[in-house]
Motif scaffolding. Structure first.
Motif, short mmCIF file in Angstrom:
data_model
loop_
_atom_site.label_atom_id
_atom_site.label_comp_id
_atom_site.label_asym_id
_atom_site.label_seq_id
_atom_site.Cartn_x
_atom_site.Cartn_y
_atom_site.Cartn_z
N UNK A 185 0.81 -1.48 0.12
CA UNK A 185 0.04 -0.19 0.24
C UNK A 185 0.82 1.33 0.08
N UNK A 186 2.56 1.13 0.02
CA UNK A 186 3.01 2.45 -0.19
C UNK A 186 3.69 2.62 -1.54
N UNK A 187 4.01 3.39 -2.33
CA UNK A 187 4.77 3.48 -3.11
C UNK A 187 6.15 3.95 -3.73
N UNK A 188 7.27 4.14 -3.93
CA UNK A 188 8.02 4.68 -3.89
C UNK A 188 8.95 4.55 -5.00
N UNK A 189 10.24 5.68 -5.43
CA UNK A 189 10.80 5.73 -7.31
C UNK A 189 12.21 4.56 -6.91
N UNK A 190 12.38 3.82 -8.15
CA UNK A 190 13.46 3.62 -7.90
C UNK A 190 14.52 5.47 -7.07
N UNK A 191 14.52 6.26 -7.76
CA UNK A 191 15.17 7.24 -6.93
C UNK A 191 15.40 6.93 -5.97
N UNK A 192 13.99 6.93 -4.93
CA UNK A 192 13.97 6.58 -3.44
C UNK A 192 15.48 5.45 -3.50
N UNK A 193 14.87 4.20 -3.92
CA UNK A 193 15.50 3.20 -3.47
C UNK A 193 17.02 3.34 -3.00
N UNK A 194 17.87 4.48 -4.02
CA UNK A 194 18.70 4.24 -4.77
C UNK A 194 19.18 5.23 -3.28
N UNK A 195 19.04 6.40 -3.24
CA UNK A 195 19.37 6.74 -2.31
C UNK A 195 19.20 6.75 -0.78
N UNK A 196 18.11 5.51 -0.43
CA UNK A 196 17.45 5.22 1.24
C UNK A 196 19.30 3.99 0.71
N UNK A 197 19.54 3.14 0.01
CA UNK A 197 20.58 2.67 0.04
C UNK A 197 22.18 3.49 0.10
N UNK A 198 22.50 3.93 -1.08
CA UNK A 198 23.85 4.68 -0.56
C UNK A 198 23.88 5.96 0.99
N UNK A 199 22.56 6.58 1.45
CA UNK A 199 22.97 6.76 2.08
C UNK A 199 23.30 5.88 3.27
N UNK A 200 22.51 4.83 3.49
CA UNK A 200 23.02 3.97 4.92
C UNK A 200 24.57 4.19 4.91
#
Ligand code: NAP
Ligand code: GDD
Length: 319
Positions: free
Chosen positions: A244-259
């Motif tokens: 029930x949530x949607x995220x962009x590929x850019x958000x995915x990339x941002x989370x992974x790198x920021x981590x």
């Protein structure tokens, strides 16, 4: 002791489902196809607890034999050519496995053990160029790839066997789900694996296609529980399974790198070769029916999922 037959056990979902059913005390029969080098990475910990049967979704005789050997109470049809991008260069084999393979499996069950309960791994990719948002069980399909078209066939043939032969056949329309066991070609795992490599100094760039695509991404371990729940109901039915949530590929990339303390803009390169001939821009599932009827829910958030995958990739690479 209940008996289950799973196709696609060596894949991501099959491995989690096999673990779940073993924990529940099932005798688990696992269909495997012949490959030049066997890959048991996902099932290493349970390999000796599974009853392996050789077979292929495109070979009806092998499936009939598999059902005769397993005499299953439940059949989970998870095997497929499941990578959307490959379905354009290989549309025919994708159709033979992902579409007609479902009829082969249903026929084997109908001929040998028609009272077995049947689960078909349908997909949110069937919604494709979505006609409404969020997508629910009544949303019309508009597939955008040979894979999506094949899944629409698999979905409707499952419904048809339920209605024609009174079989207990369910179709789970699952939205994207990921884990550390996800194949390296899918975008989440490609990102988390490459981020881990960059962090360890092994590579210095990540090539991606469309960063704007949006997906409803959940954790595979949560999703296999829904498959099992569908087959425990009094009547067969079809269910949307999503977060029930949607995220962009850019958000995915941002989370992974920021981590790992890095800025993705310094590493990501857009590669036109990775843009698909036809894209699915937005997926967002409404799983109200599954929540109410199956009492199913997700337990891992999107951020936790990506961080779990980065951690797992870092650990694997360090070993
Ligand atoms: P996956 O990791 O790609 O696993 C696919 C499995 O199918 C592998 O075990 C593979 O065996 C097997 N297989 C492929 N062709 C076969 C054939 N001709 N005969 C027998 N087995 C064959 O896929 P997954 O992510 O676990 O997904 C499981 C199912 O759910 C698939 O049907 C997929 O299309 C569907 N689905 C997945 C998602 C998702 O987000 N993961 C969402 C919706 C629906 P090898 O190891 O030999 O290749
Ligand atoms: N794989 C990949 N690689 N995808 C990329 C890349 C890249 O380098 N760059 C951008 N993307 C975009 C794709 O264009 C797509 O919009 C999105 O990332 C997700 O791609 P995948 O992870 O390959 O998954 P998918 O959504 O095409 O398909 C998966 O989910 C379906 C359910 O909606 C698969 O698991 C299917 O089997 C499943 O049915």
């Amino acid at each position: 002791m209940k008996r289950a037959l799973i196709t696609g056990v060596t894949g991501q979902d099959g491995s989690y489902l096999a673990e779940l059913l073993l924990e529940k005390g099932y005798k688990v029969f696992a269909l495997r196809r012949r490959t030049s080098t066997q890959n048991y990475e996902n099932v290493e910990n349970i390999k000796d607890k599974l009853q392996w049967i050789d077979g292929d979704l495109t070979d009806l005789a092998s499936l009939i034999t598999a059902v005769q050997i397993a005499q299953p109470d439940e059949v989970y049809n998870l095997a497929a050519q499941s990578f959307v991008a490959t379905s354009w260069p290989q549309p025919i084999s994708t159709g033979q496995i992902t579409a007609l393979g479902v009829t082969n499996m249903l026929e084997a069950v109908r001929i040998v053990k028609p009272d077995a309960r049947f689960y078909q791994a349908s997909s949110s990719e069937m919604f494709g160029k979505v006609v409404e948002t969020p997508q629910n069980e009544k949303t019309p399909f508009y597939p955008r790839s040979p894979y999506g078209v094949s899944k629409v066939y698999g979905h409707w043939i499952t419904v048809n066997y339920r209605e024609s032969f009174n079989m207990f056949a369910c179709s789970g329309i699952l939205f994207n789900h990921e884990s550390p066991r996800r194949g390296l070609e899918f975008v989440t795992r490609k990102v988390t694996n490459t981020v881990a490599k960059i962090k360890l100094g092994l590579v210095d760039e990540l090539r991606l296609g469309n960063l704007d695509a949006r997906r409803d991404w959940g954790f595979a371990g949560d999703y296999v529980k829904a498959m099992w729940l569908m087959l425990q109901q009094n009547t067969p039915d079809d269910y949307i399974i999503s977060t029930g949530e949607t995220h962009s590929v850019e958000e995915l990339v941002n989370i992974a790198f920021s981590y790992v303390g890095l800025d993705w803009r310094n590493y990501v390169i857009i590669d036109r070769n990775l843009i698909r001939p036809a894209e699915v821009d937005l997926l967002l599932g409404d799983c109200t029916k599954a929540k109410e009827k199956l009492a199913w829910k997700t337990e891992v958030s999107f951020k936790e999922l990506i961080q779990m995958m980065v951690d797992a990739d870092l650990e694997k690479l360090k070993k």
